[in-house]
Write a protein that holds these residues in place. Structure first.
Motif: not given
Length: 178
Positions: A37-38, A69-70
């Protein structure tokens, strides 16, 4: 080198169009390491982030906006650092539509001569462009990591765009205008 010259020419043409227009550079985050997810960026993604910084090295970047987000933050980091800018993460609170509206409002609130890099996602980049007045393609393929859209955000709501590519070609079938 040729891609960098083409992007520099495109940036010059778009910003020369109006003294009262912001320049917005929209890209999707670079390749991610996995399907979590990230995720962080893969090695290819890290190289693409550096390629983005190189492509924008001659620009007068003033602001960098990302999602929280990353993968967007990591994609923006080399360009932001090269221009001594602290990226600003725009929240997803309230969903994708609210996120897009917040980005458009943030950009419209910046000075007329702002040059803004926005790093988003395949489902947000085309919608952010539309929210800023661009009328081009409203979709981006999941595999399309190399599209760079340069908008000249005009006061009258019309935002002409130049669409180009940067870094290594994405492993994706796409049309240079789409």
């Amino acid at each position: 080198m040729m891609k960098r010259l083409l992007l520099a020419t495109a940036l010059t043409l778009v910003t020369a169009g109006s003294a009262m227009a912001q320049t917005v550079i929209l890209v999707r985050h670079a390749e991610k390491a996995d399907a979590s997810s990230d995720p962080v960026l893969s090695e290819l993604g890290r190289r693409r982030a550096v390629d983005l910084a190189v492509a924008l090295s001659d620009s007068d970047l003033t602001h960098v906006l990302t999602s929280p987000l990353q993968r967007t933050v990591l994609t923006a980091r080399p360009a932001a650092e090269a221009h001594a800018i602290n990226p600003e993460a725009i929240s997803f609170e309230g969903g994708t539509e609210a996120h897009i509206l917040r980005i458009a409002e943030r950009i419209r609130g910046l000075p007329d001569d702002a040059v803004v890099l926005v790093v988003g996602h395949s489902n947000t980049v085309p919608l952010i462009a539309r929210a800023l007045g661009e009328t081009g393609p409203s979709e981006m393929a999941e595999c399309e990591y190399d599209r760079l859209t340069i908008l000249s955000v005009e006061d009258d709501g019309d935002s002409p765009a130049v669409i180009g590519r940067y870094g290594a070609p994405a492993n994706c079938e796409h049309n240079i205008s789409g």
